[in-house]
Design a protein around this motif. Sequence first.
Motif, PDB file in Angstrom:
ATOM      1  N   GLY A 117      31.014  71.879  -5.701  1.00 39.32           N
ATOM      2  CA  GLY A 117      30.299  73.126  -5.491  1.00 39.32           C
ATOM      3  C   GLY A 117      29.091  73.283  -6.384  1.00 39.32           C
ATOM      4  O   GLY A 117      28.040  73.766  -5.954  1.00 39.32           O
ATOM      5  N   GLU A 118      29.219  72.881  -7.645  1.00 45.46           N
ATOM      6  CA  GLU A 118      28.113  73.014  -8.588  1.00 45.46           C
ATOM      7  C   GLU A 118      26.941  72.101  -8.224  1.00 45.46           C
ATOM      8  O   GLU A 118      25.783  72.417  -8.478  1.00 45.46           O
ATOM      9  CB  GLU A 118      28.587  72.684 -10.005  1.00 45.46           C
ATOM     10  N   ASP A 119      27.241  70.953  -7.615  1.00 48.72           N
ATOM     11  CA  ASP A 119      26.195  69.978  -7.281  1.00 48.72           C
ATOM     12  C   ASP A 119      25.627  70.166  -5.876  1.00 48.72           C
ATOM     13  O   ASP A 119      24.622  69.541  -5.528  1.00 48.72           O
ATOM     14  CB  ASP A 119      26.752  68.556  -7.386  1.00 48.72           C
ATOM     15  N   SER A 120      26.264  71.016  -5.070  1.00 52.50           N
ATOM     16  CA  SER A 120      25.888  71.125  -3.659  1.00 52.50           C
ATOM     17  C   SER A 120      24.663  72.008  -3.454  1.00 52.50           C
ATOM     18  O   SER A 120      24.408  72.947  -4.207  1.00 52.50           O
ATOM     19  CB  SER A 120      27.059  71.701  -2.857  1.00 52.50           C
ATOM     20  N   ARG A 121      23.916  71.708  -2.371  1.00 54.92           N
ATOM     21  CA  ARG A 121      22.806  72.560  -1.935  1.00 54.92           C
ATOM     22  C   ARG A 121      23.073  73.158  -0.562  1.00 54.92           C
ATOM     23  O   ARG A 121      22.171  73.688   0.082  1.00 54.92           O
ATOM     24  CB  ARG A 121      21.502  71.756  -1.886  1.00 54.92           C
ATOM     25  N   THR A 122      24.338  73.123  -0.114  1.00 51.17           N
ATOM     26  CA  THR A 122      24.674  73.626   1.221  1.00 51.17           C
ATOM     27  C   THR A 122      25.603  74.827   1.115  1.00 51.17           C
ATOM     28  O   THR A 122      26.735  74.715   0.649  1.00 51.17           O
ATOM     29  CB  THR A 122      25.341  72.541   2.072  1.00 51.17           C
ATOM     30  N   THR A 123      25.121  75.976   1.524  1.00 47.37           N
ATOM     31  CA  THR A 123      25.948  77.169   1.578  1.00 47.37           C
ATOM     32  C   THR A 123      26.146  77.578   3.033  1.00 47.37           C
ATOM     33  O   THR A 123      25.797  76.817   3.945  1.00 47.37           O
ATOM     34  CB  THR A 123      25.354  78.305   0.727  1.00 47.37           C
ATOM     35  N   ARG A 124      26.717  78.751   3.281  1.00 51.59           N
ATOM     36  CA  ARG A 124      27.129  79.112   4.644  1.00 51.59           C
ATOM     37  C   ARG A 124      26.763  80.557   4.991  1.00 51.59           C
ATOM     38  O   ARG A 124      26.719  81.425   4.116  1.00 51.59           O
ATOM     39  CB  ARG A 124      28.644  78.940   4.795  1.00 51.59           C
ATOM     40  N   GLN A 130      13.176  73.911 -13.284  1.00 46.87           N
ATOM     41  CA  GLN A 130      14.627  74.089 -13.332  1.00 46.87           C
ATOM     42  C   GLN A 130      15.318  72.830 -12.813  1.00 46.87           C
ATOM     43  O   GLN A 130      14.895  72.243 -11.824  1.00 46.87           O
ATOM     44  CB  GLN A 130      15.042  75.299 -12.493  1.00 46.87           C
ATOM     45  N   THR A 131      16.391  72.415 -13.466  1.00 45.59           N
ATOM     46  CA  THR A 131      17.089  71.191 -13.062  1.00 45.59           C
ATOM     47  C   THR A 131      18.539  71.428 -12.645  1.00 45.59           C
ATOM     48  O   THR A 131      19.172  70.522 -12.118  1.00 45.59           O
ATOM     49  CB  THR A 131      17.079  70.169 -14.218  1.00 45.59           C
ATOM     50  N   LYS A 132      19.071  72.635 -12.886  1.00 48.63           N
ATOM     51  CA  LYS A 132      20.477  72.912 -12.579  1.00 48.63           C
ATOM     52  C   LYS A 132      20.618  73.422 -11.149  1.00 48.63           C
ATOM     53  O   LYS A 132      20.251  74.558 -10.840  1.00 48.63           O
ATOM     54  CB  LYS A 132      21.055  73.921 -13.562  1.00 48.63           C
ATOM     55  N   THR A 133      21.153  72.583 -10.277  1.00 47.50           N
ATOM     56  CA  THR A 133      21.327  72.957  -8.876  1.00 47.50           C
ATOM     57  C   THR A 133      22.173  74.212  -8.731  1.00 47.50           C
ATOM     58  O   THR A 133      21.966  75.020  -7.818  1.00 47.50           O
ATOM     59  CB  THR A 133      21.960  71.793  -8.098  1.00 47.50           C
ATOM     60  N   ALA A 134      23.126  74.411  -9.639  1.00 46.64           N
ATOM     61  CA  ALA A 134      24.026  75.563  -9.554  1.00 46.64           C
ATOM     62  C   ALA A 134      23.304  76.895  -9.718  1.00 46.64           C
ATOM     63  O   ALA A 134      23.888  77.959  -9.466  1.00 46.64           O
ATOM     64  CB  ALA A 134      25.122  75.442 -10.608  1.00 46.64           C
ATOM     65  N   GLU A 135      22.023  76.872 -10.119  1.00 46.90           N
ATOM     66  CA  GLU A 135      21.259  78.113 -10.250  1.00 46.90           C
ATOM     67  C   GLU A 135      20.775  78.645  -8.905  1.00 46.90           C
ATOM     68  O   GLU A 135      20.294  79.778  -8.806  1.00 46.90           O
ATOM     69  CB  GLU A 135      20.053  77.891 -11.170  1.00 46.90           C
ATOM     70  N   LEU A 136      20.895  77.857  -7.829  1.00 46.23           N
ATOM     71  CA  LEU A 136      20.432  78.284  -6.509  1.00 46.23           C
ATOM     72  C   LEU A 136      21.358  79.345  -5.918  1.00 46.23           C
ATOM     73  O   LEU A 136      22.580  79.219  -5.979  1.00 46.23           O
ATOM     74  CB  LEU A 136      20.363  77.081  -5.568  1.00 46.23           C
ATOM     75  N   LYS A 137      20.757  80.355  -5.300  1.00 43.73           N
ATOM     76  CA  LYS A 137      21.528  81.457  -4.717  1.00 43.73           C
ATOM     77  C   LYS A 137      20.787  82.026  -3.507  1.00 43.73           C
ATOM     78  O   LYS A 137      19.559  81.965  -3.436  1.00 43.73           O
ATOM     79  CB  LYS A 137      21.711  82.592  -5.735  1.00 43.73           C
TER      80      LYS A 137
END
Length: 445
Positions: free
Chosen positions: A269-276, A305-312
């Motif tokens: 989940g932390e590394d993913s760029r696919t949400t729903r 920014q380098t942390k993928t988990a920051e995407l929302k």
Amino acid sequence: MNPRLLRRPAAVVLPLSVALACTVVMGTAEAEPARHGSAARVVSTSTLPDIPLAPFSNRLLPGSVDDDRDVDLGGIGSDLYPAERRGEYWTVTDRGPNGQISVGKDKRRTFPVPGFDPAIVKVRAVGGRVQVLKSIPLTTASGAPVTGLPNQPGRDEAPYTYDASTPLPYNPNGLDTEGLVRDRDGSFWLVDEYGPSLVHVSPKGRVLARHVPEGLALTGADYPVIESLPSIYLKRKTNRGFEGLALLPGGDLVLALQSPLLNPDKVAGEDSRTTRLLRFSTRKNRVTAEYAYRFDPVGVVEPGQTKTAELKISSVVALGDDRLLVQERTDKSSRVHEVRLRRGSDILGSRWDTPVTPSLEQLDDGAAADVPVLAKRLVVDFNTVEGVPGKIEGIALEGSSTLVLLNDNDFGMTDGPAAFDANGRLVDSDVETTLVRVKLPRALR
């Protein structure tokens, strides 16, 4: 000195300038190079004046807050929806003032005003000020406040007092409200991060029903709880449940999951760029479609920014029966895309709703794995528009070419023990609740 005396004036009109924003045509979930530039600009800025939280809350629910610890009303930027009159909007608070304090290896979630009750707030922008016109507290079937406290031990973060020293009770009625729309009958629909859930609320704020994922087993709530959402959503990341909500012209709702599911685990989940996204029929009272949405790389959304988990995703806005604006953001940056909800992109009931490996969230490129990821087109990059505040969570469309933005100021709170002074009074961050209107270079409709 009282930190309230150090704050900026309540109404601030900033000097504005025009900056460039790019429009990108998308054929897949990944961005193509910009074909040409276009100008978007801020045309007005209004701020919410200081409104002490205890008097505000106690006017709605007498005796609900005995000490606001010098916290003012804030957090109303969780969403923004046009009201009946131009220039007026429905907004909603989140669960209330909260923060995190590390105690040893434990990060404790603090609720300095545990009696705070989430509220729907109607506002109007007049000159440089945001005026509160009406407030509606969220209540249970018996009229009690739902509160913003977490629901379930072991699933939700444990709540603590402002200094992280004393545990607070869980509350199965508690809601961490985010997205909001107003239906034609005057009722409201909200989304919540705890369940995650979809909540139907009467015009007076009483919870009529809360739709949650199958298998949640939430007991003790003083309102109807319906397990109508796919069970895979039980894997939502803590504090990253449903955030965006749109009402389509035909009456359907679209719910946006803030961050990728922890599916099958936290690392994925932390590394993913696919949400729903979920499509919910208010007439049938059930989910009718599901879509995979692919974020741009985090360094595109927020340069550096380098942390993928920051995407929302925080906001989604309906443009038509199958057209939607989707906001991708970090706490510092924000971009808006347009997508079409095509039938061929529906993944509801497919293998991606089951505990399959690799999961949807583990795929490096869903399109390459024959997952119908929604195609998207960049509408505006707010990184390039001067005067747009950080942490935008509410977006509304005014007319055909103006976006109205509202930030979440987190009630002026920061994380850590320095959020409050030695007397337990808030050390305000001085981040204001700010409503900004941005004129786009071309119409969206």
